[in-house]
Design an enzyme around this catalytic site. Structure first.
Site, PDB file in Angstrom:
ATOM      1  N   HIS A   1       6.688 -41.569  22.817  1.00 52.16           N
ATOM      2  CA  HIS A   1       7.984 -40.857  22.759  1.00 52.16           C
ATOM      3  C   HIS A   1       7.906 -39.703  21.754  1.00 52.16           C
ATOM      4  O   HIS A   1       8.594 -39.706  20.721  1.00 52.16           O
ATOM      5  CB  HIS A   1       9.030 -41.894  22.326  1.00 52.16           C
ATOM      6  CG  HIS A   1      10.460 -41.505  22.462  1.00 52.16           C
ATOM      7  ND1 HIS A   1      10.974 -40.337  21.949  1.00 52.16           N
ATOM      8  CD2 HIS A   1      11.495 -42.153  23.034  1.00 52.16           C
ATOM      9  CE1 HIS A   1      12.279 -40.298  22.198  1.00 52.16           C
ATOM     10  NE2 HIS A   1      12.621 -41.389  22.857  1.00 52.16           N
TER      11      HIS A   1
ATOM     12  N   ASP B   1      18.215 -34.824  29.089  1.00 56.71           N
ATOM     13  CA  ASP B   1      17.637 -36.171  29.110  1.00 56.71           C
ATOM     14  C   ASP B   1      17.128 -36.414  30.532  1.00 56.71           C
ATOM     15  O   ASP B   1      17.876 -36.834  31.404  1.00 56.71           O
ATOM     16  CB  ASP B   1      18.709 -37.196  28.696  1.00 56.71           C
ATOM     17  CG  ASP B   1      18.109 -38.587  28.471  1.00 56.71           C
ATOM     18  OD1 ASP B   1      16.906 -38.773  28.729  1.00 56.71           O
ATOM     19  OD2 ASP B   1      18.863 -39.481  28.041  1.00 56.71           O
TER      20      ASP B   1
ATOM     21  N   GLU C   1       7.850 -36.740  26.231  1.00 53.17           N
ATOM     22  CA  GLU C   1       7.358 -38.117  26.176  1.00 53.17           C
ATOM     23  C   GLU C   1       6.460 -38.419  27.371  1.00 53.17           C
ATOM     24  O   GLU C   1       6.902 -38.304  28.514  1.00 53.17           O
ATOM     25  CB  GLU C   1       8.554 -39.078  26.193  1.00 53.17           C
ATOM     26  CG  GLU C   1       9.606 -38.737  25.163  1.00 53.17           C
ATOM     27  CD  GLU C   1      10.939 -39.445  25.407  1.00 53.17           C
ATOM     28  OE1 GLU C   1      10.937 -40.564  25.947  1.00 53.17           O
ATOM     29  OE2 GLU C   1      11.980 -38.871  25.057  1.00 53.17           O
TER      30      GLU C   1
ATOM     31  N   ARG D   1       8.116 -50.669  18.742  1.00 55.99           N
ATOM     32  CA  ARG D   1       8.462 -49.739  17.659  1.00 55.99           C
ATOM     33  C   ARG D   1       9.201 -50.408  16.495  1.00 55.99           C
ATOM     34  O   ARG D   1       9.455 -49.766  15.488  1.00 55.99           O
ATOM     35  CB  ARG D   1       9.296 -48.574  18.212  1.00 55.99           C
ATOM     36  CG  ARG D   1      10.633 -48.990  18.803  1.00 55.99           C
ATOM     37  CD  ARG D   1      11.394 -47.783  19.360  1.00 55.99           C
ATOM     38  NE  ARG D   1      12.723 -48.127  19.850  1.00 55.99           N
ATOM     39  CZ  ARG D   1      13.699 -47.254  20.044  1.00 55.99           C
ATOM     40  NH1 ARG D   1      13.492 -45.977  19.799  1.00 55.99           N
ATOM     41  NH2 ARG D   1      14.874 -47.632  20.492  1.00 55.99           N
TER      42      ARG D   1
ATOM     43  N   GLN E   1      14.426 -58.517  29.419  1.00 53.24           N
ATOM     44  CA  GLN E   1      14.875 -59.286  28.236  1.00 53.24           C
ATOM     45  C   GLN E   1      14.678 -58.456  26.964  1.00 53.24           C
ATOM     46  O   GLN E   1      15.300 -58.721  25.941  1.00 53.24           O
ATOM     47  CB  GLN E   1      14.046 -60.573  28.041  1.00 53.24           C
ATOM     48  CG  GLN E   1      13.937 -61.490  29.239  1.00 53.24           C
ATOM     49  CD  GLN E   1      12.658 -61.217  30.031  1.00 53.24           C
ATOM     50  OE1 GLN E   1      12.309 -60.070  30.293  1.00 53.24           O
ATOM     51  NE2 GLN E   1      11.989 -62.281  30.436  1.00 53.24           N
TER      52      GLN E   1
HETATM   53  C1  BG6 Z   1      14.810 -40.984  25.414  1.00 59.39           C
HETATM   54  C2  BG6 Z   1      15.840 -41.404  26.438  1.00 59.39           C
HETATM   55  O1  BG6 Z   1      13.554 -41.426  25.844  1.00 59.39           O
HETATM   56  O2  BG6 Z   1      15.092 -41.614  24.176  1.00 59.39           O
HETATM   57  C3  BG6 Z   1      17.230 -41.080  25.934  1.00 59.39           C
HETATM   58  O3  BG6 Z   1      15.559 -40.748  27.670  1.00 59.39           O
HETATM   59  C4  BG6 Z   1      17.450 -41.702  24.573  1.00 59.39           C
HETATM   60  O4  BG6 Z   1      18.181 -41.551  26.872  1.00 59.39           O
HETATM   61  C5  BG6 Z   1      16.350 -41.276  23.627  1.00 59.39           C
HETATM   62  O5  BG6 Z   1      18.730 -41.340  24.086  1.00 59.39           O
HETATM   63  C6  BG6 Z   1      16.446 -41.899  22.221  1.00 59.39           C
HETATM   64  O6  BG6 Z   1      16.531 -43.280  22.301  1.00 59.39           O
HETATM   65  P1  BG6 Z   1      16.662 -44.145  20.983  1.00 59.39           P
HETATM   66  O7  BG6 Z   1      16.758 -45.578  21.432  1.00 59.39           O
HETATM   67  O8  BG6 Z   1      15.429 -43.899  20.162  1.00 59.39           O
HETATM   68  O9  BG6 Z   1      17.914 -43.645  20.276  1.00 59.39           O
END
Ligand code: BG6
Length: 287
Positions: free
Chosen positions: A157, A202, A259, A87, A79
């Site tokens: 991340h 990625d 990450e 974040r 969900q």
């Molecule tokens: C990474 C993902 O963790 O985050 C990618 O593996 C993604 O697929 C990237 O594009 C950024 O995500 P966001 O939601 O911060 O644009």
């Protein structure tokens, strides 16, 4: 004696964690987000896009977004929005402490009517950020504070600031299996001593080693993790970067995400149970 204090960072309240040796980190309360890390006597180690929105409801592009309770579009906590909601929402400042050679600060997020609008889980999150010399330690603790068990995925991340991504190598992943998210999620084996970026990358490396080395010229970063079983390596490259409204056109050249993640083996927490994941970065300048 330097002191950890509450500051304004791009219009957001933030904790500036400052150690006696000058090492410092800035953690915005929006997202419990480490937005800056400068080791003692060093320079900024995290990438931060100046085009970030710096407003509630939008993720800051750069630093260390906390991804909870859903990494990407994983099926657990389905969900919740992509990469979760931790974040996107305001956290609160918790305890701080300064010793002779370190400083630490904590930020917290408790489930509320707002978070339960995204996902029904009851939780308490605490991120502890410690700076000392050339090291940054981040620890994410998740407690199930409700009456029902749940499963979730999570990540720190981390956006590393690199001089030029094409000259950057991530060493230590040879032999690991990864999910290539640029190739429809195909599983592949890493056959190279180093991951180099010359196009969109990625990848979710499963069962990642407890440490990898990110080398970029003489400036290197040792990345360690525990509790997080996986490591995601991401760079959007030119076309995807251009599609991200909060990135400058050449931003992809100066960042590489490594990450610490828990994706392949989601965490299950029964009521009252706790899980802890850590990532530590050490800035090394080679001779
Ligand atoms: C990474 C993902 O963790 O985050 C990618 O593996 C993604 O697929 C990237 O594009 C950024 O995500 P966001 O939601 O911060 O644009």
């Amino acid at each position: 004696m330097p002191e950890t204090s509450l500051i304004d960072f791009h219009g957001l309240p933030a904790l500036r964690i400052l150690a006696p040796d000058g090492a410092q980190a800035i953690v915005t309360l929006l997202g419990g987000h480490v937005a800056s890390w400068i080791p003692a006597g060093g320079t900024e180690q995290l990438y931060l896009s100046e085009r970030s929105a710096f407003e509630a409801g939008k993720a800051i592009r750069g630093g260390v977004p906390v991804i909870f309770p859903r990494f990407g579009t994983e099926p657990e906590a389905a969900q919740a929005p992509r990469h979760g909601f931790a974040r996107l929402v305001p956290w609160t400042a918790g305890a701080t402490r300064t010793g002779s050679d370190f400083a630490l600060g904590t930020v917290r997020l408790e489930s509320s009517a707002q978070t339960q609008g995204y996902w029904p889980g009851a939780f308490s999150l605490e991120l502890t950020v410690c700076v000392a010399g050339s090291r940054l330690d981040m620890e994410l603790e998740v407690t199930n504070s409700g009456a029902d068990a749940y499963r979730f995925t999570a990540a720190l991340h981390t956006y590393l600031n690199v001089a030029e991504v094409e000259d950057t190598r991530v060493e230590g992943l040879r032999g690991r299996q990864y999910r290539d998210q640029t190739a429809g999620g195909e599983l592949r084996d890493e056959r190279h001593d180093a991951v180099v970026v010359g196009d969109e990358v990625d990848r979710v490396y499963f069962d990642a080693p407890s440490s990898v080395l990110v080398r970029c010229g003489r400036r290197n970063v040792h990345v360690e993790q525990s509790g997080f079983s996986d490591l995601v390596v991401w760079n959007p490259w030119e076309a995807k970067c251009a599609s991200l409204a909060d990135m400058p056109a050449n931003g992809f050249r100066h960042m590489l995400c490594t990450e610490a993640a828990r994706v392949g083996n989601p965490i299950r927490l029964a009521p009252g149970e706790q899980w802890v994941g850590r990532q530590s970065l050490t800035a090394l300048t080679l001779p």
